[in-house]
Scaffold this motif. Sequence first.
Motif, PDB file in Angstrom:
ATOM      1  N   ARG A  64       1.632  -9.417  -7.183  1.00 17.27           N
ATOM      2  CA  ARG A  64       1.774 -10.859  -7.455  1.00 17.27           C
ATOM      3  C   ARG A  64       2.325 -11.093  -8.868  1.00 17.27           C
ATOM      4  O   ARG A  64       1.921 -12.038  -9.547  1.00 17.27           O
TER       5      ARG A  64
ATOM      6  N   ASP B 284       1.174  -2.194 -10.519  1.00 21.94           N
ATOM      7  CA  ASP B 284       1.097  -2.854  -9.218  1.00 21.94           C
ATOM      8  C   ASP B 284       1.282  -4.345  -9.501  1.00 21.94           C
ATOM      9  O   ASP B 284       0.359  -5.038  -9.912  1.00 21.94           O
TER      10      ASP B 284
ATOM     11  N   THR C 106       0.842  -1.199   0.000  1.00 22.06           N
ATOM     12  CA  THR C 106       0.000   0.000   0.000  1.00 22.06           C
ATOM     13  C   THR C 106       0.880   1.252   0.000  1.00 22.06           C
ATOM     14  O   THR C 106       0.663   2.190  -0.770  1.00 22.06           O
TER      15      THR C 106
HETATM   16  C1  LIG Z   1      -2.715  -6.326  -5.791  1.00 20.18           C
HETATM   17  C2  LIG Z   1      -2.307  -5.793  -4.463  1.00 20.18           C
HETATM   18  N1  LIG Z   1      -1.598  -4.648  -4.411  1.00 20.18           N
HETATM   19  C3  LIG Z   1      -1.184  -4.117  -3.252  1.00 20.18           C
HETATM   20  C4  LIG Z   1      -1.470  -4.733  -2.058  1.00 20.18           C
HETATM   21  C5  LIG Z   1      -1.061  -4.065  -0.770  1.00 20.18           C
HETATM   22  O1  LIG Z   1      -0.132  -4.776  -0.059  1.00 20.18           O
HETATM   23  P1  LIG Z   1       0.004  -4.588   1.539  1.00 20.18           P
HETATM   24  O2  LIG Z   1      -1.037  -5.452   2.160  1.00 20.18           O
HETATM   25  O3  LIG Z   1       1.416  -5.045   1.805  1.00 20.18           O
HETATM   26  O4  LIG Z   1      -0.189  -3.152   1.849  1.00 20.18           O
HETATM   27  C6  LIG Z   1      -2.192  -5.937  -2.045  1.00 20.18           C
HETATM   28  C7  LIG Z   1      -2.510  -6.614  -0.772  1.00 20.18           C
HETATM   29  O5  LIG Z   1      -3.214  -7.591  -0.704  1.00 20.18           O
HETATM   30  C8  LIG Z   1      -2.623  -6.477  -3.296  1.00 20.18           C
HETATM   31  O6  LIG Z   1      -3.344  -7.596  -3.341  1.00 20.18           O
END
Ligand SMILES: Cc1ncc(COP(=O)(O)O)c(C=O)c1O
Length: 326
Positions: free
Chosen positions: A173, A170, A63
């Motif tokens: 994954r 982003d 995030t």
């Molecule tokens: C596609 C995606 N982007 C960003 C994030 C954010 O990651 P974090 O939980 O480390 O803040 C997530 C979290 O599940 C996610 O699924």
Amino acid sequence: MNTPVVDLRSDTVTRPSKAMREAMARAEVGDDVFGDDPTVNRLQESAAEIFGFEASLFFPTGTQSNLAALMSHCQRGDEVLVGMEAHTYRYEAGGGAVLGSIQPQAIVNQPDGTLDLAQVEAAIKPDDPHFAKTRLLALENTITGRVIPRKYFDEALALAKRRGLATHLDGARIFNAAVKLGLPVIELCRGFDSVSSCLSKGLGAPAGTMLLGSKEFIARARRARKILGGVMRQVGILAAAGLYALERNVERLAEDHANAERLAKGIGAPAPQTNMVFLDSRPGLVEHLAKHGVIVLPGARLRLVTHLDVDAAGIDRAIAAFNTFK
Ligand SMILES: Cc1ncc(COP(=O)(O)O)c(C=O)c1O
């Protein structure tokens, strides 16, 4: 001995293995605010190489990494074009607007997770004081378990270039996408101005996300990370887990995909593309599963996620639990 719970809520529920914990315990550390942590520095260099960028920066979360990327691409009053299903838009508490003063222009995702490029182009605002300045196109791969193919990115990136937009991916994954497509991750990142990729999802680290970009972009992101309170001190302990994850836990993602496929087949759900299986819930199903030691997040549509801490026996137990629900 108690049978272990099969936790299908998310691939973020994994616990560091003994070997990962040993790597963390052995990590050489220093104050990363001064750039003194050798393990963080090694992780950042290694990530830059793996993803094919000039530089990278270690963040506590995805995030924060996404938000720092948005803030590094956009100024106050700029606009980001983003999918309505994108994590950055939907699940990050509106951080870009709240803390970056960046206007999101959300575009409906198509069933395959992509954005229709004609709609993207139509959403770019003219250079006119009535409008926010459209500055950035933000995409996601995988998106809700779906893999976006390289060819789509070629077209999206060409559009962004033609219209003078910066691009962010982003790739929380991205390794699931790379393993599924049989391509190196560098190939899926090629052409983006920045990529964010989580170490704490399928790769099994307890925390950490890498942000990748040019040296100049990462210098801006470093400032954004400071503003967001994300600079840590002897954080090589976490970076060591990240290095371990990148070295040991990428190829095995294929096992998670195979487990997801078997789970879907066993419970009559649509075939997954990576590690996420979706199916409609029924009243009482979640509670029934819990009684049988299978944990899922409640909702009208269930998302079942396979990961490092669910083995083939766990999948068998999950299938059996689903199939005894009347
Ligand atoms: C596609 C995606 N982007 C960003 C994030 C954010 O990651 P974090 O939980 O480390 O803040 C997530 C979290 O599940 C996610 O699924």
